[in-house]
Motif scaffolding. Structure first.
Motif, PDB file in Angstrom:
ATOM      1  N   TRP A 123       0.860  -1.199   0.000  1.00 56.74           N
ATOM      2  CA  TRP A 123       0.000   0.000   0.000  1.00 56.74           C
ATOM      3  C   TRP A 123       0.880   1.227   0.000  1.00 56.74           C
ATOM      4  CZ3 TRP A 123      -4.078   1.340   4.396  1.00 56.74           C
ATOM      5  CH2 TRP A 123      -5.083   2.164   3.844  1.00 56.74           C
ATOM      6  N   LYS A 124       0.625   2.141  -0.932  1.00 55.90           N
ATOM      7  CA  LYS A 124       1.488   3.324  -1.077  1.00 55.90           C
ATOM      8  C   LYS A 124       1.051   4.432  -0.119  1.00 55.90           C
ATOM      9  CE  LYS A 124       3.296   2.478  -5.666  1.00 55.90           C
ATOM     10  NZ  LYS A 124       4.059   1.410  -5.014  1.00 55.90           N
ATOM     11  N   ILE A 125       1.257   4.163   1.158  1.00 59.76           N
ATOM     12  CA  ILE A 125       1.004   5.200   2.150  1.00 59.76           C
ATOM     13  C   ILE A 125       2.343   5.591   2.794  1.00 59.76           C
ATOM     14  CG2 ILE A 125      -1.373   4.486   2.566  1.00 59.76           C
ATOM     15  CD1 ILE A 125      -0.480   3.305   5.255  1.00 59.76           C
ATOM     16  N   ALA A 126       2.321   6.651   3.576  1.00 58.72           N
ATOM     17  CA  ALA A 126       3.571   7.138   4.182  1.00 58.72           C
ATOM     18  C   ALA A 126       3.298   7.670   5.577  1.00 58.72           C
ATOM     19  CB  ALA A 126       4.155   8.251   3.313  1.00 58.72           C
ATOM     20  N   ASP A 127       4.374   7.764   6.338  1.00 53.96           N
ATOM     21  CA  ASP A 127       4.322   8.381   7.663  1.00 53.96           C
ATOM     22  C   ASP A 127       5.275   9.576   7.638  1.00 53.96           C
ATOM     23  OD1 ASP A 127       4.534   9.154  10.282  1.00 53.96           O
ATOM     24  OD2 ASP A 127       5.170   7.210  11.056  1.00 53.96           O
ATOM     25  N   VAL A 128       4.704  10.775   7.592  1.00 55.85           N
ATOM     26  CA  VAL A 128       5.523  11.988   7.606  1.00 55.85           C
ATOM     27  C   VAL A 128       5.662  12.396   9.077  1.00 55.85           C
ATOM     28  CG1 VAL A 128       5.708  14.377   6.815  1.00 55.85           C
ATOM     29  CG2 VAL A 128       4.622  12.647   5.346  1.00 55.85           C
ATOM     30  N   VAL A 129       6.877  12.222   9.597  1.00 49.79           N
ATOM     31  CA  VAL A 129       7.103  12.507  11.016  1.00 49.79           C
ATOM     32  C   VAL A 129       7.506  13.964  11.176  1.00 49.79           C
ATOM     33  CG1 VAL A 129       8.710  12.062  12.911  1.00 49.79           C
ATOM     34  CG2 VAL A 129       7.691  10.149  11.677  1.00 49.79           C
ATOM     35  N   ALA A 130       6.827  14.678  12.072  1.00 52.76           N
ATOM     36  CA  ALA A 130       7.209  16.055  12.374  1.00 52.76           C
ATOM     37  C   ALA A 130       7.881  16.067  13.745  1.00 52.76           C
ATOM     38  CB  ALA A 130       5.978  16.952  12.367  1.00 52.76           C
ATOM     39  N   ILE A 131       9.153  16.448  13.748  1.00 50.17           N
ATOM     40  CA  ILE A 131       9.898  16.552  15.016  1.00 50.17           C
ATOM     41  C   ILE A 131       9.588  17.929  15.607  1.00 50.17           C
ATOM     42  CG2 ILE A 131      12.182  16.469  16.119  1.00 50.17           C
ATOM     43  CD1 ILE A 131      11.908  13.911  14.632  1.00 50.17           C
TER      44      ILE A 131
ATOM     45  N   LYS B 282       1.120   9.991  -2.672  1.00 53.92           N
ATOM     46  CA  LYS B 282       0.932  11.066  -3.670  1.00 53.92           C
ATOM     47  C   LYS B 282       0.749  12.444  -2.994  1.00 53.92           C
ATOM     48  CE  LYS B 282      -4.014  10.274  -3.943  1.00 53.92           C
ATOM     49  NZ  LYS B 282      -5.099   9.530  -4.481  1.00 53.92           N
ATOM     50  N   ASN B 283       0.462  12.473  -1.710  1.00 52.82           N
ATOM     51  CA  ASN B 283       0.229  13.758  -1.020  1.00 52.82           C
ATOM     52  C   ASN B 283       1.399  14.204  -0.136  1.00 52.82           C
ATOM     53  OD1 ASN B 283      -2.319  14.365  -2.052  1.00 52.82           O
ATOM     54  ND2 ASN B 283      -3.266  12.874  -0.682  1.00 52.82           N
ATOM     55  N   ILE B 284       2.513  13.462  -0.179  1.00 50.35           N
ATOM     56  CA  ILE B 284       3.652  13.796   0.707  1.00 50.35           C
ATOM     57  C   ILE B 284       4.125  15.235   0.480  1.00 50.35           C
ATOM     58  CG2 ILE B 284       6.084  13.307   1.199  1.00 50.35           C
ATOM     59  CD1 ILE B 284       5.519  10.365   0.712  1.00 50.35           C
ATOM     60  N   ASP B 285       4.312  15.624  -0.786  1.00 49.11           N
ATOM     61  CA  ASP B 285       4.864  16.960  -1.077  1.00 49.11           C
ATOM     62  C   ASP B 285       3.974  18.066  -0.517  1.00 49.11           C
ATOM     63  OD1 ASP B 285       6.915  15.739  -2.285  1.00 49.11           O
ATOM     64  OD2 ASP B 285       6.333  16.206  -4.350  1.00 49.11           O
TER      65      ASP B 285
ATOM     66  N   ILE C 234      10.696  13.945   8.781  1.00 48.28           N
ATOM     67  CA  ILE C 234      11.291  12.687   8.273  1.00 48.28           C
ATOM     68  C   ILE C 234      10.207  11.908   7.524  1.00 48.28           C
ATOM     69  CG2 ILE C 234      12.548  10.568   8.854  1.00 48.28           C
ATOM     70  CD1 ILE C 234      13.359  11.915  11.513  1.00 48.28           C
ATOM     71  N   ILE C 235      10.437  11.672   6.244  1.00 47.87           N
ATOM     72  CA  ILE C 235       9.457  10.942   5.421  1.00 47.87           C
ATOM     73  C   ILE C 235       9.745   9.447   5.522  1.00 47.87           C
ATOM     74  CG2 ILE C 235       8.476  10.686   3.092  1.00 47.87           C
ATOM     75  CD1 ILE C 235       8.425  13.598   3.832  1.00 47.87           C
TER      76      ILE C 235
END
Ligand code: DP6
Length: 345
Positions: free
Chosen positions: A190-198, A310-313, A329-330
């Motif tokens: 599954w093309k999902i992501a975890d965009v971590v905000a420090i 597709k929404n990371i950017d 951190i992507i």
């Protein structure tokens, strides 16, 4: 999915492993057994491609005592500390492995983590998964994925989920042998992501291990336990269907439920900072404006934003405008613990 852990050459007592941290969509919070780290409930997670711990372990008679270097630079003294990867816990874990192979040999452990620890990014998960694979291999053991997961769990519960690949379920289990993690789907499922905000690299006041001891003091914990099996099944179903909006809603509600338990424990546990809360509110606002993104938070101020790749950017652009954010951190779904030839010493 099973990985092959090839047999080591005899007498070569050094091994290195790399393991990812993982983000839980359904959380582990509360233990049925403190020593064995048997969880009150099963959980569901995804391994993270860019939150990594690398650990080298060598057993040798030249070591008169265990030497534990965390982050590759400081020799920590063997005394209890708040940190998930504290040297005492590392040595207790080595003791489990020494018992399995019936040796008294002492070890040198050097461990490097590429992200802040003690801020909500589960460094104990990657740390104990890497330690388990490296130390068991260095001791000459050739454990199956299941046995590695069982062993990692005893170092830190969430570490058992960093052993298998991709999207992972930790099976509840009422005994040590039945409580381990399995891969439900590989990383490319599954093309999902975890965009971590420090939000900050300040360490939390109360570790996950200490915080979990308070669960039953929350009046909401029993209610959580009554509903958790259905919730886990629902999360697995939505994962199977790849229904992103419903999966996102569920994982965000689960994070808020976890924090409701924490906030109502006695003493209360408040892991959020103003920066965390600001991002939580913004995520809801962005959703209202049509951007599908959901948050989840563990024990610490740093926040995980779950989105489709597709929404990371778009999300990164928005996060860059927030003063409180120190780093982004992507993470993509990742394989679990693996051996490496790049020894740290
Ligand atoms: C909130 O695995 O760090 O991140 O077993 O005591 O080492 P110990 O606890 P730990 O707890 C993780 C708690 C959590 C939720 C989760 O990752 O499932």
């Amino acid at each position: 999915m099973c990985k092959d852990y090839p047999t080591r050459v005899k007498n070569n007592m050094k091994a290195t492993a790399v393991a990812p941290s993982n983000i839980a969509f359904i959380k582990y919070w509360g233990k049925k057994d403190e020593v064995l780290r048997l969880p009150e409930n099963g959980s569901l997670s995804m391994n993270l491609s860019n939150l990594l711990t690398t650990t080298t372990v060598e057993f040798d008679k030249k070591y008169r005592q265990d030497e534990v270097f965390l982050k590759g630079s400081t020799l920590y003294k063997v005394e209890p500390s708040q940190e998930g990867n504290d040297p005492k816990r590392v040595i207790e874990h080595l003791n489990l492995i020494r018992k399995m192979v019936k040796t008294n040999l002492k070890a040198k452990v050097v461990s490097q983590t590429n992200f802040p620890s003690g801020t909500g990014l589960s460094s104990s998960a990657s740390g104990f998964a890497a330690l388990t694979l490296a130390a068991s291999k260095a001791a000459g053991l050739n454990l199956s994925e299941k046995d590695l997961s069982i062993l990692a769990r005893q170092g830190s519960g969430s570490a058992c989920r960093s052993i298998p690949d991709g999207f992972v379920e930790w099976l509840d289990g009422s005994t040590s042998k039945t409580s381990y993690a399995i891969s439900l789907f590989p990383p490319d499922y599954w093309k999902i992501a975890d965009v971590v905000a420090i939000v900050s690299t300040d360490k939390k006041d109360v570790s996950s291990t200490a915080g979990q001891k308070l669960v039953s003091s929350s009046p909401f914990f029993q209610t959580r336990l009554q509903n958790i099996k259905i919730k886990l099944e629902r999360a697995k179903q939505l994962l199977t269907e790849k229904n992103f909006p419903l999966f996102g809603e569920l994982l965000e509600a689960e994070a808020l439920e976890l924090h409701a338990i924490m906030l109502t424990s006695r003493p209360s546990l408040i892991y959020w900072t103003p920066g965390t809360l600001k991002i939580m509110k913004l995520v809801k606002k962005w959703r209202g404006e049509g951007l599908p993104v959901y948050f989840t938070i563990n024990t610490g101020q740093d926040i995980h934003l779950i989105c489709e790749q597709k929404n990371i950017d778009k999300i990164q652009e928005k996060l860059k405008e927030i003063d409180e954010i120190k780093n982004i951190i992507i993470n993509y779904p990742s394989v679990g613990a693996r051996l490496s030839d790049n020894h740290l010493f």
